[in-house]
Design a protein around this motif. Structure first.
Motif, PDB file in Angstrom:
ATOM      1  N   CYS A  55       0.460  13.436  -7.073  1.00  0.00           N
ATOM      2  CA  CYS A  55       0.357  12.241  -7.889  1.00  0.00           C
ATOM      3  C   CYS A  55       1.669  11.468  -7.770  1.00  0.00           C
ATOM      4  CB  CYS A  55       0.055  12.594  -9.339  1.00  0.00           C
ATOM      5  SG  CYS A  55       1.320  13.638 -10.094  1.00  0.00           S
ATOM      6  N   ALA A  56       1.695  10.239  -8.296  1.00  0.00           N
ATOM      7  CA  ALA A  56       2.894   9.407  -8.167  1.00  0.00           C
ATOM      8  C   ALA A  56       2.976   8.450  -9.346  1.00  0.00           C
ATOM      9  CB  ALA A  56       2.886   8.634  -6.851  1.00  0.00           C
ATOM     10  N   GLY A  57       4.210   8.112  -9.759  1.00  0.00           N
ATOM     11  CA  GLY A  57       4.445   7.136 -10.814  1.00  0.00           C
ATOM     12  C   GLY A  57       5.061   5.876 -10.254  1.00  0.00           C
ATOM     13  N   GLY A  58       4.705   4.713 -10.854  1.00  0.00           N
ATOM     14  CA  GLY A  58       5.231   3.443 -10.381  1.00  0.00           C
ATOM     15  C   GLY A  58       4.339   2.738  -9.399  1.00  0.00           C
ATOM     16  N   ILE A  59       3.103   3.231  -9.188  1.00  0.00           N
ATOM     17  CA  ILE A  59       2.104   2.570  -8.338  1.00  0.00           C
ATOM     18  C   ILE A  59       0.747   2.677  -9.047  1.00  0.00           C
ATOM     19  CG2 ILE A  59       3.225   2.912  -6.110  1.00  0.00           C
ATOM     20  CD1 ILE A  59       1.371   5.342  -5.737  1.00  0.00           C
ATOM     21  N   PRO A  60      -0.174   1.759  -8.770  1.00  0.00           N
ATOM     22  CA  PRO A  60      -0.002   0.495  -8.028  1.00  0.00           C
ATOM     23  C   PRO A  60       0.731  -0.573  -8.837  1.00  0.00           C
ATOM     24  CG  PRO A  60      -2.241   0.640  -8.855  1.00  0.00           C
ATOM     25  CD  PRO A  60      -1.563   1.928  -9.228  1.00  0.00           C
ATOM     26  N   ILE A  61       0.933  -0.305 -10.168  1.00  0.00           N
ATOM     27  CA  ILE A  61       1.697  -1.242 -11.010  1.00  0.00           C
ATOM     28  C   ILE A  61       3.124  -0.712 -11.115  1.00  0.00           C
ATOM     29  CG2 ILE A  61       1.867  -2.277 -13.287  1.00  0.00           C
ATOM     30  CD1 ILE A  61      -1.172  -1.923 -13.534  1.00  0.00           C
ATOM     31  N   GLU A  62       4.095  -1.520 -10.698  1.00  0.00           N
ATOM     32  CA  GLU A  62       5.478  -1.065 -10.670  1.00  0.00           C
ATOM     33  C   GLU A  62       6.043  -0.958 -12.092  1.00  0.00           C
ATOM     34  OE1 GLU A  62       6.202  -4.238  -7.372  1.00  0.00           O
ATOM     35  OE2 GLU A  62       7.871  -2.828  -7.249  1.00  0.00           O
ATOM     36  N   ASN A  63       6.935   0.011 -12.296  1.00  0.00           N
ATOM     37  CA  ASN A  63       7.638   0.136 -13.572  1.00  0.00           C
ATOM     38  C   ASN A  63       9.008   0.771 -13.324  1.00  0.00           C
ATOM     39  OD1 ASN A  63       7.501   3.109 -13.749  1.00  0.00           O
ATOM     40  ND2 ASN A  63       5.301   2.769 -14.083  1.00  0.00           N
ATOM     41  N   ASN A  64       9.854   0.787 -14.359  1.00  0.00           N
ATOM     42  CA  ASN A  64      11.218   1.314 -14.224  1.00  0.00           C
ATOM     43  C   ASN A  64      11.372   2.689 -14.868  1.00  0.00           C
ATOM     44  OD1 ASN A  64      12.146  -1.054 -12.929  1.00  0.00           O
ATOM     45  ND2 ASN A  64      12.355  -2.082 -14.916  1.00  0.00           N
ATOM     46  N   THR A  65      10.263   3.288 -15.293  1.00  0.00           N
ATOM     47  CA  THR A  65      10.335   4.582 -15.994  1.00  0.00           C
ATOM     48  C   THR A  65       9.600   5.683 -15.250  1.00  0.00           C
ATOM     49  OG1 THR A  65       8.354   4.092 -17.297  1.00  0.00           O
ATOM     50  CG2 THR A  65      10.476   3.407 -18.227  1.00  0.00           C
ATOM     51  N   ASN A  66       9.164   5.426 -14.020  1.00  0.00           N
ATOM     52  CA  ASN A  66       8.303   6.406 -13.345  1.00  0.00           C
ATOM     53  C   ASN A  66       9.019   7.730 -13.106  1.00  0.00           C
ATOM     54  OD1 ASN A  66       9.450   6.228 -10.415  1.00  0.00           O
ATOM     55  ND2 ASN A  66       9.052   4.085 -10.993  1.00  0.00           N
TER      56      ASN A  66
END
Length: 813
Positions: free
Chosen positions: A688-699
Motif C-alpha cells: 500500500c502507499a500514502g500520498g497517492i492519488p491525492i497528494e498530502n504532506n502527512t503520508n
C-alpha cells in the motif's frame, strides 16, 4: 431478446443510410484526417477495447474514402469494418460489409477468404443459418483447390465436416466422408502431426455417430463404432505421442464406451473404462472432468443397487464441482444423491437435495439470462455509438439539408409505427381467424363423425333385423322339412305294408326284417338332417353376433373420438387464452430486463471504484485512458509473512485463503483509517502507499502509524492462536518514502500500480526487516524522527542497494 436485437439492426441500417456511405449527398466529413489515418486511429481504439471511438473512426473513414475516391470502393476497408462488426456479434451487419468486399475484389484468393468469412458469420448466427454456411463453404472450396493450398483445403473441409455434424443438420455420415478426404490429403503430405490430427478427427466423428446410434437404441452398433474410434486414436497416438488433443479424445471416447457398456449390462467392463478415465483426470488435475467422471461412476453403482458406494462417490463429485462452482455437475451430483436417499427411504435428506437441485436450476437460469443480456449490451453499445458518430460541427453543417427532410422522416416513422401496429393487429386477427377456422373445421368433422356413427348404428340395427328374419325363415324351413319327412315316412310305411301283405307267408319274416332295417335307416337320416340344420343355424348366428359386436365396438370408439375432439377444441380455446397471457408476460419481462440492465450498469461502476482509486476510475471512464502521474513524496509500505510456505504445508487451501483473507481484510481497514491506498497483493505479500492519488504532506506519518497498528493486530492474532494451540504467522514490514510514478497499466483487467526506486527500496526494507517490527529507511526516519521513538540499526546490506541506513520504529512519542 429478439425485439431489441431487431431494433438494433434497424438503427444501424437507418444511421448508415442517413450518413450516405460516401455518396455525393453527404457533406459530413472529417477533412482533417485521411482515410488511412482514420483506419489506423480505429485500430488503436480497438487495441484499447474502446468500442465507441473505434466505431466512430470507421464510420468517418468510410465517408472520407467516398470523398477521396468516389469511383472506387475499397474491399480492404469493407473487410475491416465487417470483421469489426463480426467481433461485436452484429452478424447481419457484418455480412453486408463482407458481401460489399466480395463484390469489390478481383483476386480469386481474396474471394475465397471472404467467402469463408461469410460462411463463418452464418455459422455463428444460429441453427437457422447452417445451410447457408455450408453453401458458402462449398463455394470457397473449388477456388482453394485451384490454389493447390493443401492446408487451406484441409481447413475448409474440416469446417464443412463440423457444419454437417451440427445437430440441426445431423448428416454425420457425410461429415465422416469429408473427414476421410482430409485423411487422404494428409497421407500425401506425410506430416505426422497433421496426419495424427486427421485420425483423431475421424475418431471424434465416430463418437458422434455412436451417440446417434444410442438414440436409435442400436447399442451394439454404437459399441462397435466406439471401438473403431479407439483404433483411430491409437493410430493418432503412434504418430504424435503426448499430444494433449489426442489424449483428450481418447479419454472422452473411453468415457462414452463405459456408458454404453453399462447400458448393455457389462457392468464390470464399464467400471474399468470409467476408472481408467478418472485416474487420468486426477493425474491431469482437471477438477471439472474429475467431477463429471465421478458422477458417471456414482450412477453406475446406483444402477447396480450399490447405494452406499454411489452416495460416497456422488459426494466426492459434489465436493470437486463446488471447488470450481461447476453448477451443471453440482446439479447432477444432487440428483444422484436424491435418487439414492429415495431408495433408502431417507426422506429428510431427499427433501434437502431436491431443494438444492431447484436452487441450482434457478441459478443456471439466471446465468443464462445474464449472458443473453451481456450480448444485447454489446449490440446496444454499437447502436448507441453509431447514432452519436456525427460530430457537432458535422450536425450543424447537415442541419439545413436535414431540416427539409425532418417532417417527412417523422411522417414516415409514424407511418412505419402505424403499419407495424396495424400488422400486429392483423396478425392477431389472422391468428384468431385461423383458430376459429380450426375450431369450425373440427366442429364440422365432429358433426360428420357423429352422422357417420348414426348411419353405422342404423346399419347395425338393420343387419340385426335381417339376421332375425333369417333366423325365423330358417326355423320355418326346418318345420316344413320335418313335416315332409313325416309324410314321406308315412307313405313309405303304407307301401311296405301293402307289399308285405301281397307276399307269401314264407317271405313274411324276410320282409319284416327288411322293413325294420329300412325304418332304422330312415330315422337315422332324419336325425342327421336335424343335426346339420342345427349346426348351420348355430354358426350363422355366431357370425352375425360377431358382426354386431364389432359394429357396437366401432360405434363406441367413434363416441370416444368425438369426446376427445371436443376436449381438443376446449384445449385450443385455452391455448388461445394462454397465448394472450404469454404476450402480456413477455412485455413484462422486457421491462424487467431493462431494469436489470440498469442495475448491472450501476454494479459495474461500483466494481470499477473497488478496483481503482476514485479519481483514476473517473478519468478512465471519461477519457478512456488514465495518464500516469509523478509524485514527489509518497510513502510505500510492504508486508510479507515469514516462512509462509512452510507454515501452510499442513493446511488445506481453503484454510490458507481464509486466514489470508482475515489478515488482509484487517490491513484494508487500517489503510482506510490512515488514508493509504491499497495497491495490490502478491501471494502472501501486501503493498500500500500514502500520498497517492491525492497528494498530502502527512503520508510518512500515516504509513508509520498504519505499520505499528498492523504489527499490533498480528501480535493479538498470535496470542489468540497460541491460546488455542494453533500455528501462527509472523509478519515483516518495511516502509520507505520518496518520489515515484503511479498509473493504470494494461487494456484489460485494469490495475493501478506504482513504479520507481522508492518502491524497490521499500521492498528491501521489508525483506531486511525482522518479524513483529516496523523497519523504515533513513529517508522516512528523517521525516518522522520528532514524532516516533526509533532505534538505529546501522548500515545494513540490501539487495541491489548496497549498505542502507535502517531504523526500527518502537512507538509513537
Amino acid at each position: 431478446m429478439k425485439i431489441p436485437n431487431t431494433y438494433i439492426l434497424f438503427l444501424l441500417l437507418l444511421m448508415f443510410s442517413l450518413q450516405g456511405f460516401g455518396q455525393d449527398t453527404s457533406n459530413v466529413q472529417d477533412t482533417s484526417k485521411s482515410t488511412r489515418e482514420l483506419i489506423t486511429e480505429a485500430r488503436m481504439y480497438r487495441v484499447k477495447n474502446d468500442v465507441e471511438n473505434a466505431l466512430k473512426s470507421y464510420i468517418k473513414a468510410e465517408r472520407q474514402w467516398g470523398k477521396e475516391k468516389r469511383s472506387l470502393k475499397s474491399e480492404e476497408l469493407y473487410l475491416e469494418i465487417a470483421l469489426f462488426f463480426d467481433s461485436l456479434s452484429v452478424n447481419d451487419k457484418a455480412r453486408e460489409y463482407f458481401f460489399d468486399a466480395y463484390a469489390q475484389t478481383k483476386v480469386e484468393e481474396k474471394k475465397s477468404e471472404i467467402l469463408v468469412y461469410i460462411a463463418e458469420s452464418f455459422f455463428k448466427s444460429g441453427d437457422a443459418y447452417l445451410k447457408e454456411a455450408i453453401q458458402y463453404y462449398l463455394q470457397a472450396l473449388p477456388i482453394i483447390q485451384k490454389e493447390n493450398n493443401n492446408q487451406k483445403e484441409v481447413k475448409i473441409l474440416g469446417e464443412i465436416a463440423n457444419a454437417y455434424t451440427h445437430p440441426e443438420i445431423g448428416k454425420l455420415d457425410t461429415a465422416f466422408d469429408y473427414r476421410k478426404k482430409i485423411l487422404e490429403i494428409e497421407n500425401r503430405q506425410k506430416s505426422p502431426q497433421r496426419l495424427a490430427s486427421a485420425w483423431n478427427n475421424l475418431a471424434y466423428t465416430n463418437r458422434l455417430i455412436a451417440s446417434r446410434e444410442i438414440k436409435r437404441n442400436n447399442r451394439n452398433v454404437a459399441a462397435d463404432t466406439l471401438k473403431s474410434a479407439l483404433k483411430y486414436i491409437e493410430k493418432a497416438t503412434i504418430l504424435a505421442k503426448q499430444d494433449k488433443n489426442i489424449e483428450e479424445n481418447r479419454l472422452i471416447t473411453l468415457l462414452n464406451l463405459g456408458v454404453i457398456e453399462q447400458s448393455l449390462g457389462n457392468q464390470e467392463q464399464a467400471l474399468k473404462h470409467l476408472q481408467e478415465v478418472l485416474n487420468q483426470r486426477k493425474k491431469q488435475q482437471n477438477t471439472l472432468e474429475i467431477a463429471r467422471t465421478q458422477n458417471l461412476i456414482a450412477k453406475l453403482h446406483y444402477y447396480r443397487n450399490d447405494y452406499s458406494e454411489a452416495r460416497i462417490i456422488a459426494n466426492q463429485a459434489l465436493k470437486n464441482a463446488k471447488i470450481i462452482n461447476a453448477k451443471p455437475e453440482m446439479q447432477t451430483s444432487y440428483e444422484i444423491l436424491a435418487d439414492v436417499h429415495e431408495k433408502i427411504a431417507d426422506f429428510r435428506k431427499l427433501s434437502r437435495y431436491k431443494d438444492s437441485i431447484y436452487l441450482i436450476q434457478s441459478e443456471l437460469t439466471v446465468d443464462a439470462i445474464k449472458q443473453q443480456q451481456k450480448q444485447t449490451k454489446y449490440k446496444d453499445i454499437a447502436s448507441d455509438e453509431l447514432e452519436q458518430a456525427l460530430t457537432q460541427e458535422a450536425k450543424e453543417e447537415q442541419a439545413k439539408r436535414l431540416k427539409a427532410d425532418a417532417e417527412a422522416q417523422r411522417a414516415l416513422a409514424q407511418k412505419a409505427e402505424s403499419d407495424r401496429q396495424k400488422a400486429q393487429a392483423e396478425a392477431a386477427t389472422a391468428r384468431a381467424d385461423a383458430a376459429n377456422a380450426i375450431i369450425l373445421q373440427q366442429k364440422a368433422m365432429a358433426e360428420k363423425a357423429k352422422a357417420e356413427a348414426e348411419a353405422e348404428k342404423q346399419k347395425a340395427e338393420k343387419a340385426k333385423a335381417e339376421a332375425e328374419t333369417e333366423k325365423q325363415k330358417a326355423e320355418k324351413q326346418k318345420a316344413e322339412a320335418d313335416r315332409k319327412a313325416a309324410q314321406a315316412e308315412k307313405a313309405k310305411a303304407e307301401a311296405d305294408k301293402r307289399n308285405a301283405e301281397a307276399k307269401a307267408e314264407a317271405a313274411e319274416k324276410d320282409a319284416q326284417n327288411a322293413t325294420r332295417i329300412f325304418a332304422f335307416l330312415a330315422v337315422l337320416g332324419f336325425f342327421v338332417l336335424v343335426i346339420i340344420f342345427i349346426l348351420i343355424f348355430y354358426y350363422k348366428n355366431r357370425h352375425k353376433n360377431k358382426l354386431l359386436t364389432a359394429q357396437n365396438d366401432k360405434i363406441q370408439q367413434q363416441n370416444t373420438n368425438l369426446e376427445a375432439q371436443k376436449k381438443e377444441i376446449e384445449k385450443q380455446r385455452d391455448s388461445l387464452m394462454e397465448m394472450n397471457e404469454e404476450i402480456k408476460q413477455q412485455n413484462e419481462e422486457i421491462e424487467a430486463q431493462r431494469d436489470i440492465i440498469e442495475l448491472e450498469k450501476e454494479e459495474s461502476e461500483k466494481l470499477l471504484l473497488n478496483i481503482l482509486p476514485q479519481t483514476v476510475a473517473y478519468e478512465l471512464k471519461e477519457k478512456g485512458t488514465a495518464t500516469p502521474k509523478s509524485y514527489e513524496m509518497v510513502s510505500v509500505l510492504f508486508t510479507d509473512f515469514k516462512g509462509f510456505t512452510v507454515a501452510t504445508e499442513h493446511m488445506n487451501p481453503t484454510e490458507v485463503i481464509r486466514e489470508l483473507d482475515k489478515c488482509f481484510g484487517a490491513f484494508d481497514q487500517i489503510c482506510e483509517k490512515y488514508g493509504l491506498e491499497k495497491i495490490k497483493t502478491i501471494g502472501d505479500a501486501y503493498m500500500c502507499a500514502g500520498g497517492i492519488p491525492i497528494e498530502n504532506n502527512t503520508n510518512h506519518i500515516d504509513a508509520v502509524r498504519a505499520g505499528l497498528e498492523i504489527q499490533a493486530f498480528m501480535q493479538n492474532l498470535r496470542k489468540e492462536r497460541e491460546a488455542r494451540g494453533e500455528p501462527y504467522w509472523e509478519l515483516r514490514l518495511g516502509i520507505n518514502t520518496g518520489p515515484l510514478v503511479a498509473g493504470v497499466v494494461g487494456t484489460k483487467k485494469f490495475a493501478y500500480d506504482i513504479w520507481g526506486d522508492t518502491v524497490n527500496t521499500a521492498a528491501r526494507m521489508e525483506s531486511s526487516g525482522v518479524p513483529n517490527m516496523v523497519n523504515i529507511s533513513g529517508a522516512t526516519y528523517k521525516l518522522i524522527k520528532d514524532l516516533f521513538v526509533c532505534e538505529y540499526r546501522g548500515k545494513l546490506p540490501a539487495k541491489n542497494k548496497g549498505d542502507v541506513d535502517m531504523y526500527f520504529v518502537i512507538s509513537e512519542k
